[in-house]
Design a protein around this motif. Sequence first.
Motif, PDB file in Angstrom:
ATOM      1  N   MET A 151      14.467 -15.910 -30.228  1.00  0.00           N
ATOM      2  CA  MET A 151      14.056 -14.553 -29.871  1.00  0.00           C
ATOM      3  C   MET A 151      14.576 -13.569 -30.909  1.00  0.00           C
ATOM      4  O   MET A 151      15.714 -13.696 -31.385  1.00  0.00           O
ATOM      5  CB  MET A 151      14.611 -14.194 -28.489  1.00  0.00           C
ATOM      6  N   ILE A 152      13.731 -12.603 -31.261  1.00  0.00           N
ATOM      7  CA  ILE A 152      14.149 -11.481 -32.098  1.00  0.00           C
ATOM      8  C   ILE A 152      14.113 -10.235 -31.221  1.00  0.00           C
ATOM      9  O   ILE A 152      13.048  -9.823 -30.750  1.00  0.00           O
ATOM     10  CB  ILE A 152      13.236 -11.319 -33.324  1.00  0.00           C
ATOM     11  N   ALA A 153      15.276  -9.671 -30.970  1.00  0.00           N
ATOM     12  CA  ALA A 153      15.402  -8.523 -30.074  1.00  0.00           C
ATOM     13  C   ALA A 153      15.461  -7.235 -30.888  1.00  0.00           C
ATOM     14  O   ALA A 153      16.278  -7.115 -31.811  1.00  0.00           O
ATOM     15  CB  ALA A 153      16.654  -8.663 -29.221  1.00  0.00           C
ATOM     16  N   CYS A 154      14.619  -6.293 -30.523  1.00  0.00           N
ATOM     17  CA  CYS A 154      14.548  -5.031 -31.267  1.00  0.00           C
ATOM     18  C   CYS A 154      15.017  -3.841 -30.437  1.00  0.00           C
ATOM     19  O   CYS A 154      15.837  -3.052 -30.890  1.00  0.00           O
ATOM     20  CB  CYS A 154      13.117  -4.790 -31.759  1.00  0.00           C
ATOM     21  N   THR A 155      14.513  -3.719 -29.221  1.00  0.00           N
ATOM     22  CA  THR A 155      14.851  -2.556 -28.402  1.00  0.00           C
ATOM     23  C   THR A 155      15.995  -2.828 -27.431  1.00  0.00           C
ATOM     24  O   THR A 155      16.434  -1.928 -26.729  1.00  0.00           O
ATOM     25  CB  THR A 155      13.616  -2.062 -27.626  1.00  0.00           C
ATOM     26  N   PHE A 156      16.452  -4.083 -27.377  1.00  0.00           N
ATOM     27  CA  PHE A 156      17.633  -4.434 -26.597  1.00  0.00           C
ATOM     28  C   PHE A 156      18.706  -4.955 -27.543  1.00  0.00           C
ATOM     29  O   PHE A 156      18.412  -5.759 -28.432  1.00  0.00           O
ATOM     30  CB  PHE A 156      17.325  -5.537 -25.573  1.00  0.00           C
ATOM     31  N   SER A 157      19.942  -4.528 -27.347  1.00  0.00           N
ATOM     32  CA  SER A 157      21.040  -5.098 -28.119  1.00  0.00           C
ATOM     33  C   SER A 157      21.404  -6.459 -27.544  1.00  0.00           C
ATOM     34  O   SER A 157      21.046  -6.792 -26.403  1.00  0.00           O
ATOM     35  CB  SER A 157      22.259  -4.180 -28.067  1.00  0.00           C
ATOM     36  N   LEU A 158      22.126  -7.248 -28.318  1.00  0.00           N
ATOM     37  CA  LEU A 158      22.556  -8.555 -27.833  1.00  0.00           C
ATOM     38  C   LEU A 158      23.459  -8.406 -26.612  1.00  0.00           C
ATOM     39  O   LEU A 158      23.415  -9.233 -25.692  1.00  0.00           O
ATOM     40  CB  LEU A 158      23.279  -9.316 -28.942  1.00  0.00           C
ATOM     41  N   GLU A 159      24.248  -7.342 -26.578  1.00  0.00           N
ATOM     42  CA  GLU A 159      25.117  -7.092 -25.426  1.00  0.00           C
ATOM     43  C   GLU A 159      24.294  -6.764 -24.181  1.00  0.00           C
ATOM     44  O   GLU A 159      24.601  -7.216 -23.070  1.00  0.00           O
ATOM     45  CB  GLU A 159      26.081  -5.951 -25.736  1.00  0.00           C
ATOM     46  N   GLN A 160      23.232  -5.981 -24.347  1.00  0.00           N
ATOM     47  CA  GLN A 160      22.365  -5.660 -23.216  1.00  0.00           C
ATOM     48  C   GLN A 160      21.670  -6.911 -22.682  1.00  0.00           C
ATOM     49  O   GLN A 160      21.546  -7.097 -21.468  1.00  0.00           O
ATOM     50  CB  GLN A 160      21.312  -4.633 -23.643  1.00  0.00           C
ATOM     51  N   ILE A 161      21.236  -7.772 -23.581  1.00  0.00           N
ATOM     52  CA  ILE A 161      20.572  -9.006 -23.163  1.00  0.00           C
ATOM     53  C   ILE A 161      21.534  -9.886 -22.373  1.00  0.00           C
ATOM     54  O   ILE A 161      21.181 -10.439 -21.327  1.00  0.00           O
ATOM     55  CB  ILE A 161      20.018  -9.763 -24.382  1.00  0.00           C
ATOM     56  N   ALA A 162      22.760 -10.004 -22.864  1.00  0.00           N
ATOM     57  CA  ALA A 162      23.759 -10.812 -22.160  1.00  0.00           C
ATOM     58  C   ALA A 162      23.999 -10.260 -20.756  1.00  0.00           C
ATOM     59  O   ALA A 162      24.095 -11.021 -19.783  1.00  0.00           O
ATOM     60  CB  ALA A 162      25.055 -10.847 -22.961  1.00  0.00           C
ATOM     61  N   ALA A 163      24.083  -8.943 -20.634  1.00  0.00           N
ATOM     62  CA  ALA A 163      24.321  -8.330 -19.324  1.00  0.00           C
ATOM     63  C   ALA A 163      23.127  -8.528 -18.398  1.00  0.00           C
ATOM     64  O   ALA A 163      23.294  -8.808 -17.194  1.00  0.00           O
ATOM     65  CB  ALA A 163      24.615  -6.838 -19.499  1.00  0.00           C
ATOM     66  N   MET A 164      21.913  -8.415 -18.929  1.00  0.00           N
ATOM     67  CA  MET A 164      20.718  -8.581 -18.110  1.00  0.00           C
ATOM     68  C   MET A 164      20.557 -10.036 -17.671  1.00  0.00           C
ATOM     69  O   MET A 164      20.149 -10.310 -16.536  1.00  0.00           O
ATOM     70  CB  MET A 164      19.488  -8.109 -18.883  1.00  0.00           C
ATOM     71  N   ARG A 165      20.904 -10.967 -18.541  1.00  0.00           N
ATOM     72  CA  ARG A 165      20.866 -12.376 -18.151  1.00  0.00           C
ATOM     73  C   ARG A 165      21.870 -12.651 -17.029  1.00  0.00           C
ATOM     74  O   ARG A 165      21.564 -13.340 -16.059  1.00  0.00           O
ATOM     75  CB  ARG A 165      21.174 -13.266 -19.348  1.00  0.00           C
ATOM     76  N   ALA A 166      23.063 -12.099 -17.179  1.00  0.00           N
ATOM     77  CA  ALA A 166      24.090 -12.314 -16.166  1.00  0.00           C
ATOM     78  C   ALA A 166      23.681 -11.714 -14.820  1.00  0.00           C
ATOM     79  O   ALA A 166      24.049 -12.234 -13.758  1.00  0.00           O
ATOM     80  CB  ALA A 166      25.414 -11.693 -16.637  1.00  0.00           C
ATOM     81  N   ALA A 167      22.897 -10.646 -14.872  1.00  0.00           N
ATOM     82  CA  ALA A 167      22.452  -9.992 -13.637  1.00  0.00           C
ATOM     83  C   ALA A 167      21.210 -10.650 -13.048  1.00  0.00           C
ATOM     84  O   ALA A 167      20.724 -10.230 -11.998  1.00  0.00           O
ATOM     85  CB  ALA A 167      22.175  -8.517 -13.912  1.00  0.00           C
ATOM     86  N   GLY A 168      20.668 -11.668 -13.737  1.00  0.00           N
ATOM     87  CA  GLY A 168      19.497 -12.359 -13.231  1.00  0.00           C
ATOM     88  C   GLY A 168      18.199 -11.620 -13.439  1.00  0.00           C
ATOM     89  O   GLY A 168      17.233 -11.827 -12.696  1.00  0.00           O
ATOM     90  N   HIS A 169      18.129 -10.765 -14.463  1.00  0.00           N
ATOM     91  CA  HIS A 169      16.901 -10.016 -14.724  1.00  0.00           C
ATOM     92  C   HIS A 169      15.764 -10.995 -15.012  1.00  0.00           C
ATOM     93  O   HIS A 169      15.911 -11.916 -15.812  1.00  0.00           O
ATOM     94  CB  HIS A 169      17.095  -9.077 -15.917  1.00  0.00           C
TER      95      HIS A 169
END
Length: 225
Positions: A172-190
């Motif tokens: 995945m190449i993330a542009c509008t989400f930071s890697l930290e935001q992605i980690a938090a969203m994964r942990a929250a079950g997004h």
Amino acid sequence: MTETFVLVPGMWLGGWVWDGVAERLRAAGDKAVTVTLAGVGERVGEGDADLEQHVADIIAAARGHDNVVLVGHSYAGLPVTAAAARIPVSRVIYVDSGPLPDGTRQLDMGPPPESTDPVPSRPWDQASDPVLLAGLDEEDLALLRKRATTHPFGSVAQPLRRGGTLTPPASMIACTFSLEQIAAMRAAGHPFFAAVDDDMVIRSLPTGHWPMLSEPAGLAELLRA
């Protein structure tokens, strides 16, 4: 090893939006195939294509090529996921998108539609949408306003069905989400990241949601890497 990048745009845009990236990939010695999905761009008159038609478009674009890398931007992550489960490909790359689970509809990711008419393009107004449109200059925005079309309703209303079992390596190449935001969203079950596993490589390219226009050189470099 020469790879063939099959570049699939998100909603409202034809394969032309990848031209700057495709040019750089070819200059580096790889092949690039830009895809315009049915009912969008120069194919806007082809009727209300559904998600399965877009999967078929991608499979047709990949046919006859070796070492295929499927690249799906935004909405295209849905049909690319299904295509990758049905035909042999070397790898899959999601650009500001991800391997969404079966049953997901693009329709469920925004406000309810007002009708079943083709989905109108966004206004491409940077002042009212500074995050998604970050990095685009006035020439880019003028091009988007001129060439964006409506998008077929059927494709956003039909649920994803992989219809296959192939599981090529994905990143995945993330542009509008930071890697930290992605980690938090994964942990929250997004749900957007529900199918992202711990082995998936995620790279950051900080820019807006259309990096093929705002950062074509950087995007081409990450795709090859």
